[in-house]
Structure formats: C-alpha cells, structure tokens
Design a protein around this motif. Sequence first.
Motif, PDB file in Angstrom:
ATOM      1  N   HIS A   1       0.798  -1.219   0.000  1.00 27.52           N
ATOM      2  CA  HIS A   1       0.000   0.000   0.000  1.00 27.52           C
ATOM      3  C   HIS A   1       0.831   1.270   0.000  1.00 27.52           C
ATOM      4  CE1 HIS A   1      -3.572  -2.395   0.585  1.00 27.52           C
ATOM      5  NE2 HIS A   1      -2.925  -3.054   1.523  1.00 27.52           N
ATOM      6  N   VAL A   2       2.130   1.136   0.250  1.00 26.58           N
ATOM      7  CA  VAL A   2       2.995   2.312   0.274  1.00 26.58           C
ATOM      8  C   VAL A   2       3.014   2.979  -1.105  1.00 26.58           C
ATOM      9  CG1 VAL A   2       5.370   3.107   0.614  1.00 26.58           C
ATOM     10  CG2 VAL A   2       4.382   1.441   2.186  1.00 26.58           C
ATOM     11  N   VAL A   3       2.982   2.178  -2.142  1.00 25.98           N
ATOM     12  CA  VAL A   3       3.027   2.721  -3.508  1.00 25.98           C
ATOM     13  C   VAL A   3       1.788   3.551  -3.830  1.00 25.98           C
ATOM     14  CG1 VAL A   3       4.530   0.925  -4.425  1.00 25.98           C
ATOM     15  CG2 VAL A   3       2.057   0.571  -4.444  1.00 25.98           C
ATOM     16  N   ASP A   4       0.704   3.347  -3.088  1.00 30.23           N
ATOM     17  CA  ASP A   4      -0.544   4.077  -3.330  1.00 30.23           C
ATOM     18  C   ASP A   4      -0.755   5.236  -2.358  1.00 30.23           C
ATOM     19  OD1 ASP A   4      -1.369   2.327  -5.410  1.00 30.23           O
ATOM     20  OD2 ASP A   4      -2.004   0.859  -3.913  1.00 30.23           O
ATOM     21  N   ASP A   5       0.108   5.366  -1.361  1.00 33.67           N
ATOM     22  CA  ASP A   5      -0.056   6.436  -0.382  1.00 33.67           C
ATOM     23  C   ASP A   5       0.535   7.714  -0.969  1.00 33.67           C
ATOM     24  OD1 ASP A   5       0.447   8.275   1.821  1.00 33.67           O
ATOM     25  OD2 ASP A   5      -0.040   6.589   3.154  1.00 33.67           O
ATOM     26  N   PRO A   6      -0.305   8.727  -1.262  1.00 39.50           N
ATOM     27  CA  PRO A   6       0.202   9.930  -1.945  1.00 39.50           C
ATOM     28  C   PRO A   6       1.257  10.695  -1.156  1.00 39.50           C
ATOM     29  CG  PRO A   6      -2.034  10.283  -1.128  1.00 39.50           C
ATOM     30  CD  PRO A   6      -1.736   8.818  -0.946  1.00 39.50           C
ATOM     31  N   TYR A   7       1.344  10.443   0.137  1.00 39.94           N
ATOM     32  CA  TYR A   7       2.266  11.212   0.976  1.00 39.94           C
ATOM     33  C   TYR A   7       3.627  10.543   1.147  1.00 39.94           C
ATOM     34  CZ  TYR A   7      -2.118  13.553   2.047  1.00 39.94           C
ATOM     35  OH  TYR A   7      -3.310  14.224   1.937  1.00 39.94           O
ATOM     36  N   ILE A   8       3.698   9.242   0.927  1.00 41.56           N
ATOM     37  CA  ILE A   8       4.981   8.554   1.167  1.00 41.56           C
ATOM     38  C   ILE A   8       5.465   7.714  -0.012  1.00 41.56           C
ATOM     39  CG2 ILE A   8       4.720   8.477   3.677  1.00 41.56           C
ATOM     40  CD1 ILE A   8       3.864   5.549   3.362  1.00 41.56           C
ATOM     41  N   LYS A   9       4.705   7.677  -1.097  1.00 35.62           N
ATOM     42  CA  LYS A   9       5.091   6.796  -2.216  1.00 35.62           C
ATOM     43  C   LYS A   9       6.428   7.182  -2.842  1.00 35.62           C
ATOM     44  CE  LYS A   9       2.306   9.312  -5.655  1.00 35.62           C
ATOM     45  NZ  LYS A   9       1.154   9.201  -6.578  1.00 35.62           N
ATOM     46  N   ASP A  10       6.846   8.438  -2.647  1.00 34.40           N
ATOM     47  CA  ASP A  10       8.142   8.874  -3.198  1.00 34.40           C
ATOM     48  C   ASP A  10       9.310   8.540  -2.273  1.00 34.40           C
ATOM     49  OD1 ASP A  10       6.826   9.911  -5.396  1.00 34.40           O
ATOM     50  OD2 ASP A  10       6.622  11.916  -4.507  1.00 34.40           O
TER      51      ASP A  10
ATOM     52  N   ILE B   1       9.805   5.281  -0.902  1.00 29.06           N
ATOM     53  CA  ILE B   1       9.705   3.830  -0.717  1.00 29.06           C
ATOM     54  C   ILE B   1      11.033   3.231  -0.281  1.00 29.06           C
ATOM     55  CG2 ILE B   1       9.377   1.638  -1.947  1.00 29.06           C
ATOM     56  CD1 ILE B   1       7.101   2.932  -3.455  1.00 29.06           C
ATOM     57  N   GLU B   2      12.131   3.740  -0.807  1.00 33.39           N
ATOM     58  CA  GLU B   2      13.449   3.189  -0.440  1.00 33.39           C
ATOM     59  C   GLU B   2      13.696   3.334   1.052  1.00 33.39           C
ATOM     60  OE1 GLU B   2      16.782   4.504  -2.691  1.00 33.39           O
ATOM     61  OE2 GLU B   2      15.913   3.904  -4.612  1.00 33.39           O
ATOM     62  N   GLN B   3      13.307   4.485   1.605  1.00 30.84           N
ATOM     63  CA  GLN B   3      13.481   4.680   3.045  1.00 30.84           C
ATOM     64  C   GLN B   3      12.569   3.731   3.822  1.00 30.84           C
ATOM     65  OE1 GLN B   3      12.639   8.596   4.647  1.00 30.84           O
ATOM     66  NE2 GLN B   3      13.894   8.217   6.450  1.00 30.84           N
ATOM     67  N   PHE B   4      11.328   3.595   3.379  1.00 30.72           N
ATOM     68  CA  PHE B   4      10.397   2.676   4.032  1.00 30.72           C
ATOM     69  C   PHE B   4      10.975   1.256   4.036  1.00 30.72           C
ATOM     70  CE2 PHE B   4       7.036  -0.512   3.705  1.00 30.72           C
ATOM     71  CZ  PHE B   4       6.269  -0.226   4.827  1.00 30.72           C
TER      72      PHE B   4
END
Length: 361
Positions: free
Chosen positions: A321-330, A332-335
């Motif tokens: 779901h991270v790829v769809d979260d408008p606030y954190i999708k950019d 992803i590497e940190q996540f």
Amino acid sequence: MSTSQLPLYAIYIHPNDLRELRRDIWNDDLVPATFTFQKKFHIDISYRGSHIRKFKKKSYFISFYKPYFFHGVHELHLNAEYKDPSLMRNKLSLDFFSALGVLSPSSRHVLLSINGKHEGIYLQLESVDEFFLKKRQLPAGPIFYAIDDNANFSLIGSFDKKPKTALDAGYERKLGTWEDHRYLEEFIFKLNTTPKYEYESVMSKLLDVNKYLRWLAGVVCTQNFDGFVHNYALYRNPDSGLFEIIPWDFDATWGRDINGKQMDYDYVRIEGFNTLTARLLDIKRFRKMYYDIMKHTLDHEFTVEFMRPKAEQLYQQLRPHVVDDPYIKDHIEQFDGEPEWICDFLEKRNTYLKSQLSTLL
C-alpha cells in the motif's frame, strides 16, 4: 489500488463542512460526516494532535453517533504517522507495552479515503475511555489525559518554571466526575511533598508502582523523550484505589525523534526523567524492582529476536500500500530500510542499557 487485508474506511464530508474543518486546523469543533465500512455510520470528525496538525497528511478524531458503536468502540483516532518513515513505530511501541504488562491501547493499520480521494495508510488507535476499560473487564474509574507538558508530575510548571496554580494542571478529564479531581490532586501533592522515610508506604497506597515501573522500562527502552511528561493517560482503579499509567502517541521511538530524524541510541538515560520517577528510584525497594523489570525486559522483550518478526510482519502488511499512499510513495526506499534501522537501534540500545544496569544497584 493494491488489494490486501487492510480495511478501507471511506469518509464523506459535505464540502461546506470540509471548508469549515480546514478553515482553522487548531479548532477542535467536530463537523458531521458519514463513515462507510461494511455499512454506513453517521459520525462527527475533527483534526487531532498538536504539532502534527501542521503536516500535509492530517490525523483525525472520530466519534460515532448513529449507530453509536463501531466494532465495540464509540470513538477512534486515525493517526497519519506522517513523520515516521516506517509507519509502524507507534504500533510496535504500544504492542511492546502490552507485552510488558502495561495497560495499552490496541491499534491496527487501515486505509482511508475522504470524499473519494485516497489518503493512504493510517493507524487506527483505540480511545482510552469507558469502553477501553470495559473491554479489559476493568471497573469504571476516572481517566485523565496528559494534554501538555504541565502533566510533569511536579509542582512547578514546565512552561513558566513557576509554582502551578492548580495541582491538576496539564490534565483533561476523559472519564469520571469533578469530584475525581481530588484523587489526582492528592496524588500530585503527595508524590511531591511526602518525606523519603514515608514515601514507600504512602505511594504504595496511591500508585500501582509495579505497573508504573514497567511503563518506565517501556519508555526508556523505546526512547520516547516526550513520554515522561506527556503522551500518557492516568486511570484510577476504584477497586484498588491505585493510579495506573497508559502510554499514548509513541511514534517518536525506535531510533527516531518527533521530526523523524535519527536519535542516538544513548540519548535517554536508564533512570528516565520526571519528578515521580526520580522519587520512586530514590527508594531502595522500588529501585531494585525497576532493576529486575528492566533486566527481564532487556533479556526477553526488548530484543531483536522478539521484535524483528513483529516489524517484518507489519512491513509485509504495509508494503503493497505504500506505492498508493500519496504522501509517502516517493520515499519507498526509506520505508524498505526501516525494519533494519529499527533492529539496528534496538541492538545498540539494548547493549547500552545493559551496560547501565549496574548503576541501578
């Protein structure tokens, strides 16, 4: 959008009410809305939190009124976890407290949409109220929220460094009556003014000391710097007459501060902070009790072996779901690197605290 087992909460707020909500982010007035998950609910909604209201991804407080209950709760909190790149620190912390035997809110990750716009991943937090107690088969008793840093267990205010004009400064009563404030006032007064030779006896009649020291171990291990004077609730069990402490908002933990920046593993000392903690640890029996609790915690719960599977399970649950979260999708590497970051912090913090254990004896 990805399919997964995370529930999707769809909220609709009339445009006029949405404008009212956004007009002043510091306003706590609730606006009406509808909430759909499996069926439709009529709710009231407002922003929640303090400094987090300024973030792009808002956090929300929800109160249900028709029907009155949603899965056994009347209120819930939806936290954006905006400054936590892992989105899991708060849940990891609250579950960790539960493992230590501390009263702690339950939590789960959900997806949120508002007026059809996908808002991403949120953490649903259980409200600490009468239904929190009922769920745990605890008797109804007063609950006080620590709403600012004046809830510092001291007679001196945190802000102006002057004597407090009210003993219950910094607290907001969530449950109970005005008469219950006298219990809180007596507690704050006696924890500050009781002489050392009477302290063990007096505090044992006011506070569940063992539970408090378990909570202290949890705050010290996770290194929530704000947790000593804020981010907690007090519940007085009417059967025992003792106060218990309940953690709240523990996202600035596991190696990161409230801004998501790195916090060194040795930033918080093993004794922790605040007046109540200092006075309890000045009593030999309580200090030994804390030593035993902390040693057990460092050997069992606060270990990579215990926590890594929990972090990895949450990571696997959230990753689609991270790829769809408008606030954190950019980001992803940190996540993707956060579970290892958390474990690395845990390992270093555990080693540091073990090296400090002898100072408690």
